[in-house]
Design an enzyme around this catalytic site. Structure first.
Site, PDB file in Angstrom:
ATOM      1  N   ASN A  57       0.809  -1.211   0.000  1.00 30.08           N
ATOM      2  CA  ASN A  57       0.000   0.000   0.000  1.00 30.08           C
ATOM      3  C   ASN A  57       0.852   1.275   0.000  1.00 30.08           C
ATOM      4  O   ASN A  57       1.911   1.325   0.620  1.00 30.08           O
ATOM      5  CB  ASN A  57      -0.934   0.008   1.214  1.00 30.08           C
ATOM      6  CG  ASN A  57      -2.075  -0.975   1.067  1.00 30.08           C
ATOM      7  OD1 ASN A  57      -2.576  -1.182  -0.035  1.00 30.08           O
ATOM      8  ND2 ASN A  57      -2.482  -1.591   2.161  1.00 30.08           N
ATOM      9  N   HIS A  58       0.383   2.301  -0.697  1.00 32.47           N
ATOM     10  CA  HIS A  58       0.981   3.638  -0.693  1.00 32.47           C
ATOM     11  C   HIS A  58       0.024   4.591   0.025  1.00 32.47           C
ATOM     12  O   HIS A  58      -1.176   4.343   0.114  1.00 32.47           O
ATOM     13  CB  HIS A  58       1.180   4.140  -2.127  1.00 32.47           C
ATOM     14  CG  HIS A  58       2.178   3.354  -2.910  1.00 32.47           C
ATOM     15  ND1 HIS A  58       2.839   3.884  -3.999  1.00 32.47           N
ATOM     16  CD2 HIS A  58       2.639   2.083  -2.792  1.00 32.47           C
ATOM     17  CE1 HIS A  58       3.645   2.976  -4.511  1.00 32.47           C
ATOM     18  NE2 HIS A  58       3.537   1.872  -3.798  1.00 32.47           N
ATOM     19  N   ARG A  59       0.567   5.675   0.525  1.00 34.67           N
ATOM     20  CA  ARG A  59      -0.316   6.680   1.138  1.00 34.67           C
ATOM     21  C   ARG A  59      -1.250   7.234   0.068  1.00 34.67           C
ATOM     22  O   ARG A  59      -0.866   7.439  -1.089  1.00 34.67           O
ATOM     23  CB  ARG A  59       0.500   7.792   1.787  1.00 34.67           C
ATOM     24  CG  ARG A  59       1.458   8.500   0.870  1.00 34.67           C
ATOM     25  CD  ARG A  59       2.352   9.469   1.630  1.00 34.67           C
ATOM     26  NE  ARG A  59       3.547   9.786   0.848  1.00 34.67           N
ATOM     27  CZ  ARG A  59       4.662  10.256   1.380  1.00 34.67           C
ATOM     28  NH1 ARG A  59       4.738  10.490   2.675  1.00 34.67           N
ATOM     29  NH2 ARG A  59       5.704  10.502   0.632  1.00 34.67           N
ATOM     30  N   THR A  97       0.853   9.665  -4.573  1.00 37.27           N
ATOM     31  CA  THR A  97       1.031   8.349  -3.957  1.00 37.27           C
ATOM     32  C   THR A  97       2.455   7.838  -4.131  1.00 37.27           C
ATOM     33  O   THR A  97       2.799   6.770  -3.634  1.00 37.27           O
ATOM     34  CB  THR A  97       0.081   7.325  -4.596  1.00 37.27           C
ATOM     35  OG1 THR A  97       0.392   7.197  -5.993  1.00 37.27           O
ATOM     36  CG2 THR A  97      -1.367   7.744  -4.431  1.00 37.27           C
ATOM     37  N   PRO A 152      -2.683   2.920   4.163  1.00 37.78           N
ATOM     38  CA  PRO A 152      -3.843   2.042   4.322  1.00 37.78           C
ATOM     39  C   PRO A 152      -3.415   0.711   4.925  1.00 37.78           C
ATOM     40  O   PRO A 152      -2.397   0.140   4.519  1.00 37.78           O
ATOM     41  CB  PRO A 152      -4.342   1.858   2.884  1.00 37.78           C
ATOM     42  CG  PRO A 152      -3.756   2.985   2.106  1.00 37.78           C
ATOM     43  CD  PRO A 152      -2.444   3.305   2.766  1.00 37.78           C
TER      44      PRO A 152
END
Length: 212
Positions: free
Chosen positions: A82-84, A90, A111
């Site tokens: 997951n990336h912000r 992102t 996430p």
């Protein structure tokens, strides 16, 4: 006879593309039940390579129950992928170095979907991708080439991209009975005694099993 030894890597020495997964995984954050196997002629022993973006510092686990059948090409994508998403970009600047590392995101900004859990007696077809935090219920079937992005209920057939429930395997009454029966928790001798009922297309036989 009461079946193969669940503590061996190869349940059948003549079919070495099939391994009992619990005997080849080394990561503490992967937990697999007895008799669950991975089938891959390109190296079933390398199952852990199919669990990606799995980092200890995140704390998420992959938990797979007993008697699951997992075909080649599986990929469990864990939370580390997951990336912000709440910032403008992102892009993961921090992993590229060159001074960008000081812009590492805080864990709370990423996430996090929690553990990925596969129940007991689940059949997963070829080239399936399971996304972070998904729960697949006992007795479910996942069609080949599916991307599982949300939970799949017990004893359902699901498939597609994104994966959706196609149909229930059994009526609600039988499903509830099987979930209460939990045959996968029986000892090996009891499973062997009731193998005919477990493998029969006559679903009523399971209601007349021996030694409930």
């Amino acid at each position: 006879m009461t079946g193969p030894d669940p503590n061996k890597v190869y349940p059948n020495e003549n079919i070495r593309q099939v391994v009992f997964i619990k005997n080849v995984v080394k990561r503490a954050n992967i937990v697999v039940g007895d008799y669950t196997y991975y089938d891959d002629p390109d190296g079933a022993e390398k199952f852990e390579e199919h669990v990606t973006h799995h980092y200890d510092f995140l704390g998420d686990r992959l938990v797979i129950g007993k008697f699951c059948a997992i075909a080649r090409g599986i990929e469990f994508v864990m939370n580390g992928a997951n990336h912000r998403m709440r910032s403008v970009t992102t892009y993961p600047f921090n992993i590229m170095g060159g001074g960008w590392e000081k812009f590492s995101p805080k864990l709370k900004d990423l996430p996090f979907k929690g553990d990925t859990v596969v129940g007991n007696d689940v059949w997963i077809g070829q080239n399936v991708t399971v996304m972070p935090g998904v729960h697949i219920g006992d007795g479910a079937i996942i069609a080949a080439n599916s991307v599982v992005v949300k939970d799949v209920p017990a004893y359902c057939v699901a498939g597609g991209n994104p994966c959706r429930v196609i149909r229930k395997r059994f009526d609600d009454g039988l499903t509830e009975y099987l979930l209460s029966l939990k045959w996968w928790d029986w000892d090996a001798e009891k499973i062997f005694r009731n193998m005919e009922a477990l493998c029969s297309g006559d679903l009523e036989k399971i209601r007349n099993i021996k030694d409930i």
